[in-house]
Design a protein around this motif. Structure first.
Motif, PDB file in Angstrom:
ATOM      1  N   MET A  11      54.100  16.083  36.822  1.00 58.69           N
ATOM      2  CA  MET A  11      53.406  16.615  37.989  1.00 58.69           C
ATOM      3  C   MET A  11      53.781  18.078  38.260  1.00 58.69           C
ATOM      4  O   MET A  11      52.915  18.896  38.566  1.00 58.69           O
ATOM      5  N   TYR A  12      55.073  18.405  38.135  1.00 58.37           N
ATOM      6  CA  TYR A  12      55.473  19.782  38.409  1.00 58.37           C
ATOM      7  C   TYR A  12      54.887  20.739  37.384  1.00 58.37           C
ATOM      8  O   TYR A  12      54.598  21.889  37.676  1.00 58.37           O
ATOM      9  N   GLY A  13      54.687  20.281  36.156  1.00 59.77           N
ATOM     10  CA  GLY A  13      54.027  21.100  35.136  1.00 59.77           C
ATOM     11  C   GLY A  13      52.598  21.424  35.537  1.00 59.77           C
ATOM     12  O   GLY A  13      52.117  22.537  35.312  1.00 59.77           O
ATOM     13  N   THR A  21      52.381  27.419  41.118  1.00 56.15           N
ATOM     14  CA  THR A  21      53.404  27.066  42.098  1.00 56.15           C
ATOM     15  C   THR A  21      54.623  26.502  41.385  1.00 56.15           C
ATOM     16  O   THR A  21      54.514  25.531  40.642  1.00 56.15           O
ATOM     17  N   HIS A  22      55.762  27.126  41.587  1.00 48.97           N
ATOM     18  CA  HIS A  22      57.003  26.706  40.930  1.00 48.97           C
ATOM     19  C   HIS A  22      57.889  25.952  41.918  1.00 48.97           C
ATOM     20  O   HIS A  22      58.177  26.448  42.992  1.00 48.97           O
ATOM     21  N   ASP A  63      61.152  28.926  50.606  1.00 45.84           N
ATOM     22  CA  ASP A  63      61.460  27.638  51.235  1.00 45.84           C
ATOM     23  C   ASP A  63      60.216  26.960  51.804  1.00 45.84           C
ATOM     24  O   ASP A  63      60.256  26.300  52.834  1.00 45.84           O
ATOM     25  N   LYS A  64      59.090  27.117  51.091  1.00 48.61           N
ATOM     26  CA  LYS A  64      57.840  26.500  51.520  1.00 48.61           C
ATOM     27  C   LYS A  64      57.727  25.098  50.916  1.00 48.61           C
ATOM     28  O   LYS A  64      57.832  24.937  49.701  1.00 48.61           O
ATOM     29  N   PRO A  65      57.507  24.076  51.734  1.00 41.35           N
ATOM     30  CA  PRO A  65      57.340  22.721  51.198  1.00 41.35           C
ATOM     31  C   PRO A  65      56.014  22.604  50.451  1.00 41.35           C
ATOM     32  O   PRO A  65      54.988  23.115  50.896  1.00 41.35           O
ATOM     33  N   VAL A  66      56.064  21.940  49.294  1.00 42.21           N
ATOM     34  CA  VAL A  66      54.869  21.798  48.467  1.00 42.21           C
ATOM     35  C   VAL A  66      54.527  20.332  48.214  1.00 42.21           C
ATOM     36  O   VAL A  66      53.374  19.977  48.072  1.00 42.21           O
ATOM     37  N   GLU A  67      55.541  19.488  48.171  1.00 44.32           N
ATOM     38  CA  GLU A  67      55.305  18.086  47.846  1.00 44.32           C
ATOM     39  C   GLU A  67      56.075  17.202  48.818  1.00 44.32           C
ATOM     40  O   GLU A  67      57.232  17.452  49.111  1.00 44.32           O
ATOM     41  N   LEU A  68      55.414  16.170  49.291  1.00 42.21           N
ATOM     42  CA  LEU A  68      56.063  15.120  50.069  1.00 42.21           C
ATOM     43  C   LEU A  68      55.796  13.822  49.333  1.00 42.21           C
ATOM     44  O   LEU A  68      54.645  13.495  49.044  1.00 42.21           O
ATOM     45  N   ARG A  69      56.856  13.104  48.993  1.00 40.22           N
ATOM     46  CA  ARG A  69      56.723  11.872  48.225  1.00 40.22           C
ATOM     47  C   ARG A  69      57.536  10.766  48.880  1.00 40.22           C
ATOM     48  O   ARG A  69      58.649  10.986  49.335  1.00 40.22           O
ATOM     49  N   ARG A  70      56.952   9.592  48.918  1.00 39.24           N
ATOM     50  CA  ARG A  70      57.673   8.411  49.403  1.00 39.24           C
ATOM     51  C   ARG A  70      57.509   7.327  48.359  1.00 39.24           C
ATOM     52  O   ARG A  70      56.390   7.008  47.957  1.00 39.24           O
ATOM     53  N   GLY A  71      58.621   6.772  47.915  1.00 38.49           N
ATOM     54  CA  GLY A  71      58.576   5.697  46.931  1.00 38.49           C
ATOM     55  C   GLY A  71      59.401   4.513  47.398  1.00 38.49           C
ATOM     56  O   GLY A  71      60.411   4.671  48.076  1.00 38.49           O
ATOM     57  N   LEU A  72      58.929   3.342  47.051  1.00 35.76           N
ATOM     58  CA  LEU A  72      59.666   2.114  47.322  1.00 35.76           C
ATOM     59  C   LEU A  72      60.044   1.505  45.987  1.00 35.76           C
ATOM     60  O   LEU A  72      59.199   1.358  45.100  1.00 35.76           O
ATOM     61  N   TYR A  73      61.325   1.153  45.836  1.00 34.05           N
ATOM     62  CA  TYR A  73      61.839   0.691  44.553  1.00 34.05           C
ATOM     63  C   TYR A  73      62.532  -0.650  44.696  1.00 34.05           C
ATOM     64  O   TYR A  73      63.376  -0.835  45.566  1.00 34.05           O
TER      65      TYR A  73
END
Length: 85
Positions: A11-13, A21-22, A63-73
């Motif tokens: 995804m970051y690629g 966006t890096h 310091d700009k947020p680019v991704e918000l992720r929530r995972g359940l494991y």
């Protein structure tokens, strides 16, 4: 949404190659939770099953947020491993 579906790499690629966006850092919070009705249905588990909830915010320059992720494991047979750089 179409680009995300078609892209087969990390995804970051995609963020770097398609949008310039890096990602330079990420912050995660991990806590134990019990599966609620919705997550139990999605994960095909009984309600109340122990899960790890991982919430991540990734940042780019300034310091700009680019991704918000929530995972359940489910950790019955696996563990959560994280390498960020």
């Amino acid at each position: 949404a179409e680009r995300l579906t078609e892209y087969k790499g990390p995804m970051y690629g995609l963020f770097e190659s398609e949008f310039g966006t890096h990602m330079i850092r990420a912050s995660e919070q991990i806590r134990a939770v019990c599966a609620d009705a919705v997550s139990a249905q999605w994960l095909e588990l009984p309600i109340g099953t122990p899960l790890l909830n991982v919430e991540r915010v990734s940042f780019t320059y300034g310091d700009k947020p680019v991704e918000l992720r929530r995972g359940l494991y489910l950790t019955r047979h696996h563990h959560y491993r994280n390498e960020l750089s």
